[in-house]
Design a protein around this motif. Structure first.
Motif, short mmCIF file in Angstrom:
data_model
loop_
_atom_site.label_atom_id
_atom_site.label_comp_id
_atom_site.label_asym_id
_atom_site.label_seq_id
_atom_site.Cartn_x
_atom_site.Cartn_y
_atom_site.Cartn_z
N ASN A 17 0.85 -1.19 0.00
CA ASN A 17 0.00 0.00 0.00
C ASN A 17 0.88 1.23 0.00
N ILE A 18 0.28 2.33 -0.36
CA ILE A 18 1.00 3.60 -0.36
C ILE A 18 0.04 4.68 0.15
N LYS A 19 0.57 5.54 0.99
CA LYS A 19 -0.19 6.68 1.50
C LYS A 19 0.52 7.94 1.03
N ILE A 20 -0.22 8.79 0.35
CA ILE A 20 0.35 10.01 -0.23
C ILE A 20 -0.37 11.20 0.38
N GLU A 21 0.40 12.14 0.89
CA GLU A 21 -0.18 13.35 1.46
C GLU A 21 0.39 14.56 0.76
N GLU A 22 -0.48 15.38 0.19
CA GLU A 22 -0.11 16.67 -0.41
C GLU A 22 1.02 16.53 -1.43
N PHE A 23 0.88 15.61 -2.37
CA PHE A 23 1.85 15.46 -3.46
C PHE A 23 1.15 15.81 -4.76
N ARG A 24 1.56 16.89 -5.36
CA ARG A 24 0.96 17.40 -6.60
C ARG A 24 -0.55 17.46 -6.45
N ASN A 25 -1.31 16.74 -7.27
CA ASN A 25 -2.77 16.82 -7.14
C ASN A 25 -3.34 15.69 -6.28
N LYS A 27 -4.17 14.44 -2.83
CA LYS A 27 -4.34 14.97 -1.47
C LYS A 27 -4.84 13.85 -0.56
N ASP A 28 -4.06 13.50 0.43
CA ASP A 28 -4.43 12.48 1.41
C ASP A 28 -5.01 11.22 0.75
N SER A 29 -4.21 10.57 -0.07
CA SER A 29 -4.64 9.37 -0.80
C SER A 29 -3.98 8.14 -0.18
N GLN A 30 -4.74 7.07 -0.06
CA GLN A 30 -4.20 5.80 0.39
C GLN A 30 -4.69 4.73 -0.58
N ILE A 31 -3.75 3.96 -1.14
CA ILE A 31 -4.07 2.97 -2.15
C ILE A 31 -3.50 1.63 -1.72
N GLU A 32 -4.31 0.59 -1.78
CA GLU A 32 -3.88 -0.76 -1.46
C GLU A 32 -3.73 -1.54 -2.75
N PHE A 33 -2.65 -2.29 -2.87
CA PHE A 33 -2.38 -3.08 -4.06
C PHE A 33 -2.49 -4.56 -3.74
#
Length: 58
Positions: A17-25, A27-33
């Motif tokens: 999984n990856i959690k992305i906060e405030e990266f380009r467009n 915003k507070d995204s969490q994705i499970e693979f």
């Protein structure tokens, strides 16, 4: 005349999984693979390339 060395490095990495906060467009995204093949799809300009850019920073 020069010496050229080629190194081939094969690394297998699985991202759960990856959690992305405030990266380009993204915003507070969490994705499970899932293990195996995942498909990333979406409309134009929704952040698909930004997701891969963020993953390349790992």
């Amino acid at each position: 005349m020069g010496i050229y060395i080629s190194i081939l490095c094969l690394v297998k990495m699985h991202i759960n999984n990856i959690k992305i906060e405030e990266f380009r467009n993204l915003k507070d995204s969490q994705i499970e693979f899932n293990e195996g093949v995942d498909a990333i799809s979406g409309h134009n300009y929704t952040g698909k390339t930004n997701l891969f850019s963020a993953m390349s920073l790992l």
